[in-house]
Motif scaffolding. Structure first.
Motif, PDB file in Angstrom:
ATOM      1  N   THR A 215       0.354   9.681  -1.997  1.00 44.27           N
ATOM      2  CA  THR A 215      -0.613  10.701  -1.369  1.00 44.27           C
ATOM      3  C   THR A 215      -1.631  11.120  -2.190  1.00 44.27           C
ATOM      4  O   THR A 215      -2.913  10.972  -1.892  1.00 44.27           O
ATOM      5  N   LEU A 216      -1.364  11.517  -3.487  1.00 45.98           N
ATOM      6  CA  LEU A 216      -2.424  12.121  -4.316  1.00 45.98           C
ATOM      7  C   LEU A 216      -3.356  10.871  -4.758  1.00 45.98           C
ATOM      8  O   LEU A 216      -4.516  10.825  -4.876  1.00 45.98           O
ATOM      9  N   LEU A 217      -2.595   9.603  -5.143  1.00 53.78           N
ATOM     10  CA  LEU A 217      -3.289   8.617  -5.484  1.00 53.78           C
ATOM     11  C   LEU A 217      -4.459   8.220  -4.497  1.00 53.78           C
ATOM     12  O   LEU A 217      -5.501   7.768  -4.549  1.00 53.78           O
ATOM     13  N   TYR A 218      -3.529   8.126  -3.237  1.00 52.17           N
ATOM     14  CA  TYR A 218      -4.753   7.892  -1.929  1.00 52.17           C
ATOM     15  C   TYR A 218      -6.095   8.752  -1.845  1.00 52.17           C
ATOM     16  O   TYR A 218      -7.307   8.163  -1.654  1.00 52.17           O
ATOM     17  N   PHE A 219      -5.669  10.038  -2.044  1.00 53.56           N
ATOM     18  CA  PHE A 219      -6.950  11.083  -1.953  1.00 53.56           C
ATOM     19  C   PHE A 219      -7.704  11.048  -3.074  1.00 53.56           C
ATOM     20  O   PHE A 219      -8.867  11.612  -2.923  1.00 53.56           O
ATOM     21  N   ARG A 220      -7.271  10.847  -4.043  1.00 50.95           N
ATOM     22  CA  ARG A 220      -8.149  10.607  -5.546  1.00 50.95           C
ATOM     23  C   ARG A 220      -8.967   9.545  -5.526  1.00 50.95           C
ATOM     24  O   ARG A 220      -9.858   9.741  -6.235  1.00 50.95           O
ATOM     25  N   ALA A 221      -8.638   8.730  -4.810  1.00 51.73           N
ATOM     26  CA  ALA A 221      -9.513   7.341  -4.930  1.00 51.73           C
ATOM     27  C   ALA A 221     -10.871   7.521  -4.150  1.00 51.73           C
ATOM     28  O   ALA A 221     -10.839   8.498  -3.239  1.00 51.73           O
ATOM     29  N   ARG A 222     -11.812   6.961  -4.511  1.00 53.65           N
ATOM     30  CA  ARG A 222     -13.008   6.942  -3.689  1.00 53.65           C
ATOM     31  C   ARG A 222     -12.686   6.536  -2.202  1.00 53.65           C
ATOM     32  O   ARG A 222     -11.829   5.597  -2.228  1.00 53.65           O
ATOM     33  N   PRO A 223     -13.402   7.149  -1.343  1.00 50.42           N
ATOM     34  CA  PRO A 223     -13.357   6.683   0.177  1.00 50.42           C
ATOM     35  C   PRO A 223     -13.592   5.245   0.347  1.00 50.42           C
ATOM     36  O   PRO A 223     -12.647   4.551   1.108  1.00 50.42           O
ATOM     37  N   ILE A 224     -14.291   4.454  -0.437  1.00 49.90           N
ATOM     38  CA  ILE A 224     -14.516   3.088   0.003  1.00 49.90           C
ATOM     39  C   ILE A 224     -13.157   2.306  -0.564  1.00 49.90           C
ATOM     40  O   ILE A 224     -12.983   1.250  -0.175  1.00 49.90           O
ATOM     41  N   ASN A 225     -12.422   2.694  -1.507  1.00 50.66           N
ATOM     42  CA  ASN A 225     -11.209   2.130  -2.219  1.00 50.66           C
ATOM     43  C   ASN A 225      -9.956   2.669  -1.408  1.00 50.66           C
ATOM     44  O   ASN A 225      -8.955   1.996  -1.841  1.00 50.66           O
ATOM     45  N   ARG A 226     -10.094   3.441  -0.556  1.00 56.36           N
ATOM     46  CA  ARG A 226      -8.736   3.850   0.181  1.00 56.36           C
ATOM     47  C   ARG A 226      -8.168   2.861   1.065  1.00 56.36           C
ATOM     48  O   ARG A 226      -9.044   2.222   1.966  1.00 56.36           O
ATOM     49  N   ASN A 227      -6.931   2.482   0.890  1.00 52.62           N
ATOM     50  CA  ASN A 227      -6.322   1.598   1.982  1.00 52.62           C
ATOM     51  C   ASN A 227      -5.067   2.024   2.462  1.00 52.62           C
ATOM     52  O   ASN A 227      -4.057   2.319   1.725  1.00 52.62           O
ATOM     53  N   ILE A 228      -5.061   2.659   3.582  1.00 50.99           N
ATOM     54  CA  ILE A 228      -3.837   3.294   4.173  1.00 50.99           C
ATOM     55  C   ILE A 228      -2.823   2.243   4.366  1.00 50.99           C
ATOM     56  O   ILE A 228      -1.462   2.699   4.168  1.00 50.99           O
ATOM     57  N   VAL A 229      -3.142   1.126   4.792  1.00 55.04           N
ATOM     58  CA  VAL A 229      -1.995   0.078   4.834  1.00 55.04           C
ATOM     59  C   VAL A 229      -1.283  -0.297   3.468  1.00 55.04           C
ATOM     60  O   VAL A 229      -0.299  -0.220   3.481  1.00 55.04           O
ATOM     61  N   LEU A 230      -2.119  -0.511   2.474  1.00 51.68           N
ATOM     62  CA  LEU A 230      -1.837  -0.767   1.407  1.00 51.68           C
ATOM     63  C   LEU A 230      -0.851   0.311   0.598  1.00 51.68           C
ATOM     64  O   LEU A 230       0.354   0.035  -0.007  1.00 51.68           O
ATOM     65  N   SER A 231      -1.236   1.820   0.705  1.00 57.04           N
ATOM     66  CA  SER A 231      -0.342   2.816   0.430  1.00 57.04           C
ATOM     67  C   SER A 231       0.908   2.771   1.144  1.00 57.04           C
ATOM     68  O   SER A 231       1.699   3.257   0.398  1.00 57.04           O
ATOM     69  N   SER A 232       0.722   2.758   2.284  1.00 52.75           N
ATOM     70  CA  SER A 232       2.180   2.594   2.947  1.00 52.75           C
ATOM     71  C   SER A 232       2.997   1.631   2.803  1.00 52.75           C
ATOM     72  O   SER A 232       4.279   1.990   2.642  1.00 52.75           O
ATOM     73  N   ILE A 233       2.385   0.444   2.496  1.00 47.81           N
ATOM     74  CA  ILE A 233       3.241  -0.757   1.889  1.00 47.81           C
ATOM     75  C   ILE A 233       4.094  -0.313   0.774  1.00 47.81           C
ATOM     76  O   ILE A 233       5.037  -0.722   0.662  1.00 47.81           O
ATOM     77  N   ILE A 234       3.199   0.264  -0.281  1.00 43.96           N
ATOM     78  CA  ILE A 234       3.730   0.443  -1.464  1.00 43.96           C
ATOM     79  C   ILE A 234       4.820   1.922  -1.386  1.00 43.96           C
ATOM     80  O   ILE A 234       6.054   1.516  -1.980  1.00 43.96           O
ATOM     81  N   PHE A 235       4.784   2.523  -0.602  1.00 48.03           N
ATOM     82  CA  PHE A 235       5.522   3.531  -0.171  1.00 48.03           C
ATOM     83  C   PHE A 235       6.901   3.001   0.533  1.00 48.03           C
ATOM     84  O   PHE A 235       7.931   3.640  -0.001  1.00 48.03           O
TER      85      PHE A 235
END
Length: 417
Positions: A215-235
């Motif tokens: 979650t922290l890595l997701y919100f720390r990333a620039r909006p253009i680089n955020r990928n909710i699908v990739l973050s969810s898969i990693i989790f």
């Protein structure tokens, strides 16, 4: 470009370090296996006598390697690799069981361990593959093929000797040097960390920490680089791996493997059972103090308190009889040898010889690191010998071949510009 003579271009620093390590190794084997009655150093009924024979056999082996044209190893690398794979496969039919492991061919009073020779064969095959100008490790096709070369012998070795199989994983570091994306290494390190953490803590706590980090890595990333699908898969992958650790540990690992991890992690203390080797190893090394008790004067060594001291636990003899200073000197020799090989690898003119040099350094490093960490109780007992030190003809001859093929490559610079 005309070849210069091999003799004039041999890197004598590598040769000298090899000789010094072999001699010091034999002295420690002699001390760890000396019987009550004095016998000849060539007595083949004694461990040190057999090791002396293997040392003497290494001399003509070195001469043969240095006499062969440098391009021979590149030309026949595939043949050597296939022969190594066949020798490993043959263990399933013709292998002899020694101490619960069927990883030897028996020839009378002598045995041969093909896994040792498969290391330099795999290094040659990997070097040949990566030496192809078309191979690009940023592409998945070439990544999988390179990893296949490494793990094909692993699949044949794991059923017999998981410790030897571990050594081949060090070649992934070579792939990283040649362009393998860093996420492979990070994935490996994270998997190891998750595995150990899952043995120490409840899986739900690990998953909650993973959720927080993702979650922290997701919100720390620039909006253009955020990928909710990739973050969810990693989790999801991290969670699945975490919850699978206990099942794998209890149902896939054998009991002695579980015991070794439990001892290492401090979950069980069995000084008379599975923890005996590590405990006696620490006692022997600690009793040496700063300067040691002196050659042939180690009480733990003479008393035979450390099991397998002439093989996997040979470093305990160094610690007890040569002390901290002597141990540091041996460590210095190994580090110097590895760094020298890396230096020579970087100055090679072809990718084949450069990659092979890195393979040699990687194999020596993982052997050295795992063995010394093992005898200090920082790593589970996995049966990885200390190069040029531990008793064993297969190991000594295989390391001799591994090192001197590279010495020949470096000396005989017939490489194309």
């Amino acid at each position: 470009m005309k070849n210069q003579s091999t003799r004039s271009n041999i890197d004598w620093m590598v040769v000298t370090l090899y000789i010094v390590l072999v001699v010091l190794g034999w002295l420690n084997i002699y001390s760890a296996s000396l019987p009550l009655e004095e016998t000849s150093i060539f007595d083949l009924s004694q461990i040190y006598g057999k090791q002396m024979l293997f040392i003497l056999l290494s001399i003509p082996l070195i001469i043969v390697i240095l006499s062969i044209d440098g391009k021979f190893f590149e030309k026949f690398s595939s043949v050597i690799f296939i022969a190594a794979l066949l020798s490993l496969a043959g263990l399933f039919v013709f292998g002899k069981e020694i101490k619960g492991q069927t990883n030897w061919y028996s020839f009378g009073s002598f045995s041969l361990q093909p896994a040792e020779f498969a290391k330099f064969a795999t290094a040659l095959a990997l070097s040949k593959y990566l030496g192809d100008v078309q191979v690009n490790l940023t592409m998945y096709k070439y990544q999988f093929q390179a990893l296949g070369i490494i793990f094909l012998p692993v699949l044949l070795i794991v059923p017999h000797d998981p410790g030897s199989a571990l050594i081949f994983s060090s070649l992934i570091l070579v792939l990283y040097r040649e362009g393998l994306p860093p996420w492979y290494l990070w994935t490996g390190f994270i998997a190891i960390l998750l595995f150990i953490s899952s043995l120490l803590f409840e899986p739900i706590y690990i998953v909650l920490v993973a959720l927080l980090i993702v979650t922290l890595l997701y919100f720390r990333a620039r909006p253009i680089n955020r990928n909710i699908v990739l973050s969810s898969i990693i989790f999801v992958l991290v969670s699945a791996f975490t919850f699978s650790v206990s099942y794998v540990f209890d149902n896939v690992f054998q009991q002695h493997h579980r015991d070794r991890f439990n001892i290492l992690l401090g979950k069980e203390v069995d000084m008379r059972g599975i923890g005996y080797n590590i405990n006696q190893s620490k006692i022997a090394i600690g009793s040496g103090g700063w300067t040691g008790k002196g050659f042939l004067e180690g009480t733990q060594t003479k008393g035979g308190f450390v099991p397998e001291q002439h093989t996997d636990y040979i470093f305990t003899t160094v610690g007890e009889e040569w002390g901290f200073v002597g141990s540091l000197f041996v460590i210095f020799l190994f580090i110097t040898l590895i760094l020298r090989i890396l230096y020579l690898a970087e100055r090679q003119k072809t990718k084949f010889s450069r990659v092979y040099g890195y393979c040699v350094a990687a194999i020596l490093f993982i052997h050295f690191f795992v063995n010394t960490a093992m005898v200090l109780g920082l790593f589970p007992t996995v049966g990885v010998p200390l190069p040029m030190f531990s008793y064993g003809g297969s190991g000594l001859l295989a390391f001799t071949i591994l090192i001197f093929i590279f010495v020949k490559m470096d000396a005989n610079k017939v490489n194309e510009w």
